[in-house]
Scaffold this active site. Structure first.
Site, short mmCIF file in Angstrom:
data_model
loop_
_atom_site.label_atom_id
_atom_site.label_comp_id
_atom_site.label_asym_id
_atom_site.label_seq_id
_atom_site.Cartn_x
_atom_site.Cartn_y
_atom_site.Cartn_z
N ARG A 1 69.35 -7.08 4.51
CA ARG A 1 69.23 -6.96 5.97
C ARG A 1 70.46 -6.28 6.57
NH1 ARG A 1 64.32 -8.88 7.44
NH2 ARG A 1 63.49 -10.44 6.05
N THR B 1 56.96 -2.36 7.89
CA THR B 1 56.89 -3.81 8.10
C THR B 1 55.44 -4.23 8.08
OG1 THR B 1 57.26 -5.65 9.63
CG2 THR B 1 56.98 -3.49 10.62
N ASP C 1 54.43 -6.65 9.71
CA ASP C 1 54.16 -7.16 11.05
C ASP C 1 53.59 -6.09 11.98
OD1 ASP C 1 55.10 -9.58 10.25
OD2 ASP C 1 57.01 -9.46 11.31
N HIS D 1 56.43 -12.82 13.54
CA HIS D 1 57.39 -13.56 14.37
C HIS D 1 57.17 -13.30 15.86
CE1 HIS D 1 59.87 -15.43 11.35
NE2 HIS D 1 59.91 -14.31 10.67
N GLN E 1 51.72 -12.53 1.43
CA GLN E 1 51.27 -11.40 2.25
C GLN E 1 52.15 -10.17 2.07
OE1 GLN E 1 50.27 -13.17 6.45
NE2 GLN E 1 51.53 -14.64 5.32
#
Length: 354
Positions: A75, A133, A135, A179, A269
């Site tokens: 990160r 990502t 997401d 998130h 996932q």
């Protein structure tokens, strides 16, 4: 004339397709543009630590279907903070860049990575971002690679849960990743025929959820599937004690006498081989990133808009999120088919910057 040397870095959480992007960048650079390619290991610090591998046609082969990232990931938030606040850190990066003979750097990652990429680009380095990502919340692109695979995995697992819920006449709550954005919950929930889909962008009225379950019972249905994004926060929820799914299950039992079971899909996932859609998207994005370098276009992120590859300034991407809008087409169709989203849309006040 010396060959141009480009570097590749992957940062942030893993996602299906990172290796496919590395492959596309590397092979296009080697074959179409006669460039040299290196891959930095374990995120951005691999640059300043000179920790890298040479990428060639041999070690780029067999990556298309391989999950994870051969470069490792990190990160690296201290890296970005150091560049923003410490001139010595900038000098260290510049020294490493010159010693390595870099011409350009391709940064594969999500929101945090694109923010770091924007910082590096603002300092005068030749940088290209590639959005990654599961997401699907990177602003400026219609889709990120990894999302299609994650939705496919979540959909298959929820499909399997349907048979258990029906056999045991139970309410089962499935928690998926997401998130800040509920893209996986929305798409996997709709694809698997969930009865209730709960998204962080919309919030949730627990009474409406309970009413939706009771309505199914009154219609003669013996079970219900609820899909909830992990980032949804309920009023009164202690996040240290309860996840989104566990709090909802607890509330339904304590307040309404509705027994339920929870399943958290978690990292499954994010793992494994990318879908065919993601493999082709990765190929397009990686190749396009290399063409941008060849055309001396820097400080931008690769983007898919209206089915076509394009690019957008990293400065416009940084600090923004692509969120689900209450008027999203899937939500509208879901409402028309009696799917509950846990809110009264006539009272909903949500502002999302598109």
């Amino acid at each position: 004339m010396a060959k141009k040397r480009i570097g590749i870095v992957s940062s942030g959480g893993d996602a299906p397709g990172i290796n496919a992007v590395i492959r596309a960048i590397g092979k296009t650079a080697l074959v179409a543009h006669d460039m040299e390619v290196i891959g930095f290991l374990d995120g951005f610090t691999g640059i300043t630590e000179r920790n890298y591998i040479e990428l060639n046609m041999d070690n780029l082969s067999s990556l298309l279907s391989r999950g994870g990232t051969i470069l490792g990931s990190s990160r690296d938030k201290p890296f970005r903070k150091a560049l923003q606040k410490d001139e010595n850190a900038v000098d260290e990066l510049r020294k490493a860049w010159e010693e390595l003979g870099l011409y350009a750097l391709v940064c594969i990652g999500g929101n945090g990575t694109q923010k770091t990429s924007a910082t590096v680009a603002s300092l005068g380095f030749n940088v290209i971002g590639v959005p990654k990502t599961i997401d699907n919340d990177v602003w400026g692109t219609d889709i990120t690679f990894g999302f299609d695979t994650a939705v496919g995995v979540a959909t298959e697992l929820i499909d399997r849960i349907h048979s258990t819920a029906q056999s045991h006449k139970r309410v089962i709550i499935v928690e998926v990743m997401g998130h800040d954005a509920g893209w996986i919950a929305l798409h996997a929930g709709m694809a698997s025929g969930a009865d209730v889909i709960l998204l962080p962008e919309l919030g949730c009225d627990l009474e409406i959820v309970a009413d939706a379950i009771k309505a199914r019972y009154e219609d003669g249905k013996s079970y219900a599937i609820i899909v909830v994004a992990e980032g949804l926060h309920f009023e009164g929820q202690d996040t240290e004690q309860y996840s989104a799914s566990s709090y909802l299950s607890h509330w339904l039992l304590q307040e309404k006498g509705i027994d339920s079971r929870t399943t958290v899909l978690g990292y499954v996932q994010r793992g494994g081989a990318p879908s065919s859609h993601d493999r082709n998207l990765c190929t397009r994005m990686g190749a396009y990133a290399t063409h941008l370098i060849s055309n001396k276009i820097f400080g931008v992120m690769v983007s898919l808009r209206n089915g076509k590859m394009t690019h957008i300034p990293l400065s416009e991407v940084s600090g923004k999120l692509r969120l689900v809008h209450p008027d999203d087409e899937l939500i509208r169709h879901g409402r028309e088919m009696d799917v509950s989203f846990g809110v009264d849309f006539s009272k909903l006040r949500v502002v999302i910057n598109d």
